[in-house]
Enzyme design. Structure first.
Site, PDB file in Angstrom:
ATOM      1  N   ASP A 234       0.827  -1.196   0.000  1.00 23.42           N
ATOM      2  CA  ASP A 234       0.000   0.000   0.000  1.00 23.42           C
ATOM      3  C   ASP A 234       0.868   1.255   0.000  1.00 23.42           C
ATOM      4  O   ASP A 234       1.932   1.299   0.626  1.00 23.42           O
ATOM      5  CB  ASP A 234      -0.886  -0.024   1.259  1.00 23.42           C
ATOM      6  CG  ASP A 234      -1.835   1.145   1.342  1.00 23.42           C
ATOM      7  OD1 ASP A 234      -2.713   1.250   0.484  1.00 23.42           O
ATOM      8  OD2 ASP A 234      -1.682   1.949   2.295  1.00 23.42           O
ATOM      9  N   GLU A 271       1.296  -0.251  -5.104  1.00 23.66           N
ATOM     10  CA  GLU A 271       0.343   0.811  -5.426  1.00 23.66           C
ATOM     11  C   GLU A 271       1.129   2.108  -5.604  1.00 23.66           C
ATOM     12  O   GLU A 271       1.547   2.727  -4.631  1.00 23.66           O
ATOM     13  CB  GLU A 271      -0.691   0.975  -4.306  1.00 23.66           C
ATOM     14  CG  GLU A 271      -1.700   2.066  -4.603  1.00 23.66           C
ATOM     15  CD  GLU A 271      -2.462   2.539  -3.375  1.00 23.66           C
ATOM     16  OE1 GLU A 271      -3.650   2.895  -3.520  1.00 23.66           O
ATOM     17  OE2 GLU A 271      -1.874   2.557  -2.278  1.00 23.66           O
TER      18      GLU A 271
END
Length: 536
Positions: A234, A271
Site C-alpha cells: 500500500d 500501489e
C-alpha cells in the site's frame, strides 16, 4: 585394497556426487511462477462471507468460497488487510504479525492457505508498511517524549520548520488529506509528526535502520512461517516524500531483495498512483505495479463511446482522444521493462478505493460486459474486485464501495455479512451469485468466459498492435504470441457498426464473441457494444 578396486570406488563416489549435484541443480532450477498468466481476485474479508453469523466476514467463510473462485478461474487472491486494527478497513495496523480476532486466528489463515494452495491458487496479502496505526504500541511510546524508545520510528519536525507545508493544505491524487503534519495533544515539545494520509496513520521513518529491520522481519514471518505467496504494498510511492523519490526507489529494491531471501518466487505488487514516467522507476522493486491509467482509459472509452487514452496529470487525468490504446501500451511498457526486464503489468477496472465499475457505467449491463471484455483482451494481469463479476454497485464514501457480497437471495443467504446496511448493492439492484450462475447471459458467466479466454497464451503473453478501421467507436487490435495471432474488435457505441473486412482477411475462425456479430465475405457487422475475437 587393490589399486583397481580403489579406482573403481573413487569413480563410483565421483559419479554419485555428480548425480547429487545434478539433482540439486534441477531442484534449484524449478521454474518460478509465471505471474503473467494469473487472474487475481481482490477480497475485502469483512464483506465477503460470514461463517459464524456475527455479521462480519471471516477467514473460514472465505475458505468455504474457494471452490467458487476456482470455478470462476481465479489463480491468485489479494486479501485486503487482516491485521489487528481499530478501524473497519484495517489500514491502520497495530500488530504486524497478528490476525484481527473478528476475522479468525492464524491457524484459520494457515488452513485457508493450505486449501487455496491445494486448488493451485496463490495468496497475496496487503502489507501496510508506509505507516502504522495511531494505536500501535510503537507510536503510543513515541508520543511520550523526545527520549522515547520508539520516537525515531516516526518522522518528527519542529512546528516552525514545517509551517509552510502545513499552510499549503493541498490534496494529492491518492489522498484527500490536506494536512500531513499533525500535533500531539498536550505535547509541549512543539514537534509535529508526519502522517501523509491522516493523523491516525503516522508514517514510519525508513531513515532508521531499526524500522527497516522490523518490517523486513515481519514480511519474512508471513512468507516463511505462515506461507503467503507475496504482498500488495500500500502507498508505495510515499515511503519518502516526492522530493526523495530516488530514496523510495532504493528502499523498494532493498525490500524486494530481503523478501526474496525468504521466498525467491515472492510476488510483490505496488500501489504507485502516478503517471507512467513517474511510476516506472518503482518497477525495479516490484514484480508488478497497478496500471491506473488503463483503468480510467477503459471506463472513459466505454462511457464516451470512443477511444480514449488517459494519463494521470497532477490531481486528475489528461485525456487524449487521438491516441490508441495499443500504441500507448507499446510506448509506456518499455519504460517499466527498463528497470525490471521481468516486469508484469497489472490491469484492473476498479478497486476498494474507487467507485464501482457498474455504478461508473450507469448500471448498464452491456457497458459493464464491454468494459470487462476490454480488460481481459488487452495485455496485463487482470484483477477483479470482489463482486465486480456480478455487477455490484457502489459510490463513495468508501464504506459504500465495500458493501456485502451477495451469494443468494437474502432470505436464504446464510453467508451474507451484515456489518453495514448496503446502500447500493441489494437484492433489488443486483442479482446474487446463485441466480447469475443459472443464467447463461449473466455478467458472472460473461466474466467466467473471459477469464478462460485470458488463460490462452496469446492473451496472457502476447504483444499488441493496433488495427485501424478508421471508424469512430471501434477499438481493434491484434494479439500475437509464438506464431499464434488473433484479431480483436470491440464496438464502443450504442449502434451496430459495419466494417470493411479487409483488415480481417487473414482471421477467419471465430474464437469468442459477445453479441451476435454478422460476418460476410466483405464486411463484419458488430452489434451495439459487441465484441469479437478471430484467429488465423
Amino acid at each position: 585394497m587393490k589399486l583397481q578396486q580403489l579406482s573403481i570406488l573413487i569413480l563410483c563416489l565421483i559419479m554419485a556426487m555428480a548425480c547429487s549435484q545434478t539433482q540439486t541443480a534441477q531442484e534449484e532450477s524449478v521454474p518460478s511462477t509465471d505471474w503473467s498468466k494469473k487472474v487475481f481476485y481482490e477480497i475485502f474479508v469483512q464483506s465477503f462471507a460470514d461463517s459464524n453469523g456475527d455479521g462480519i466476514g471471516d477467514i473460514p467463510g472465505m475458505t468455504s468460497k474457494l471452490d467458487y473462485l476456482k470455478d470462476l478461474g481465479i489463480d491468485a487472491i489479494w486479501l485486503m488487510p487482516m491485521s489487528p486494527s481499530p478501524s473497519y478497513h484495517k489500514y491502520d495496523v497495530v500488530d504486524y504479525r497478528g490476525i484481527h480476532p473478528d476475522y479468525g486466528t492464524l491457524e484459520d489463515f494457515k488452513k485457508f492457505l493450505d486449501e487455496a494452495h491445494a486448488r493451485d491458487i496463490k495468496v497475496v496479502m496487503d502489507f501496510v508498511i508506509n505507516h502504522s496505526g495511531y494505536d500501535h504500541p510503537w507510536f503510543q511510546d513515541a508520543m511520550s517524549g523526545k527520549d522515547a524508545k520508539y520516537r525515531d520510528y516516526y518522522v518528527w519536525a519542529d512546528k516552525d520548520s514545517v509551517a509552510e507545508q502545513i499552510a499549503k493544505k493541498e490534496t494529492s491524487f491518492d489522498s484527500d488529506n490536506i494536512r500531513q503534519w499533525h500535533p500531539v495533544a498536550g505535547d509541549t515539545t512543539m514537534e509535529h509528526y508526519y502522517g501523509f494520509f491522516y493523523g491516525g496513520m503516522p508514517d514510519l521513518n525508513y531513515d532508521n535502520p531499526a524500522v527497516r529491520t522490523e518490517m523486513y522481519d515481519a514480511g519474512k514471518f508471513w512468507l516463511e512461517q505462515i506461507g503467503v505467496d507475496g504482498f500488495r504494498l500500500d502507498a508505495a510511492k510515499h515511503i519518502y516524500p516526492d522530493d526523495r523519490a530516488k530514496d523510495s526507489h532504493a528502499f523498494w529494491k532493498e525490500f524486494k531483495t530481503e523478501m526474496e531471501k525468504a521466498n525467491p518466487d515472492v510476488y510483490l505488487i505496488g500501489e504507485v498512483w502516478a503517471d507512467a514516467s513517474t511510476a516506472s522507476p518503482y518497477a525495479a522493486g516490484f514484480t508488478s505495479l497497478f496500471n491506473f491509467d488503463r483503468a480510467f482509459s477503459i471506463l472513459e472509452s466505454v462511457n464516451k463511446e470512443k477511444v480514449v487514452a488517459a494519463n494521470i496529470e497532477g490531481h486528475g487525468y489528461e485525456i487524449d482522444s487521438s491516441a490508441n490504446i495499443a500504441d500507448v501500451i507499446n510506448t509506456s511498457l518499455p519504460w517499466f521493462k527498463k528497470y525490471n526486464a521481468d516486469f508484469v503489468e497489472a490491469s484492473f477496472l476498479s478497486n476498494h478505493d474507487q467507485n464501482r465499475v457498474a455504478s461508473v457505467l450507469g448500471d448498464d449491463e452491456a457497458k459493464i460486459k464491454l468494459a470487462a471484455s476490454l480488460l481481459f483482451t488487452l495485455p496485463g494481469t487482470p484483477y477483479i474486485y470482489y463482486g465486480e463479476e456480478i455487477g455490484m454497485l457502489g459510490m463513495k464514501p468508501d464504506e459504500n464501495i465495500r458493501e456485502p457480497m451477495l451469494w443468494e437471495m437474502v432470505s436464504s443467504d446464510q453467508m451474507r455479512t451484515s456489518w453495514m446496511e448496503a446502500v447500493y448493492t441489494t437484492d433489488d439492484s443486483v442479482s446474487p451469485v446463485a441466480v447469475q450462475q443459472a443464467d447463461d447471459g449473466s455478467i458472472l458467466n460473461h466474466y467466467k468466459a473471459l477469464v478462460a479466454l485470458k488463460k490462452e497464451d496469446v492473451f496472457s503473453l502476447g504483444d499488441i498492435q493496433n488495427l485501424d478501421f478508421k471508424k469512430s467507436g471501434i477499438i481493434a487490435f491484434t494479439r500475437s504470441y509464438n506464431g499464434e495471432s488473433v484479431a480483436v474488435v470491440h464496438n464502443l457505441s450504442n449502434q451496430s457498426i459495419e466494417l470493411n473486412d479487409d483488415l480481417l482477411s487473414l482471421y477467419k475462425t471465430l474464437v469468442w464473441q459477445e453479441g451476435d456479430a454478422e460476418r460476410a465475405e466483405s464486411f463484419l457487422k458488430l452489434p451495439a457494444r459487441g465484441s469479437v475475437v478471430y484467429k488465423k
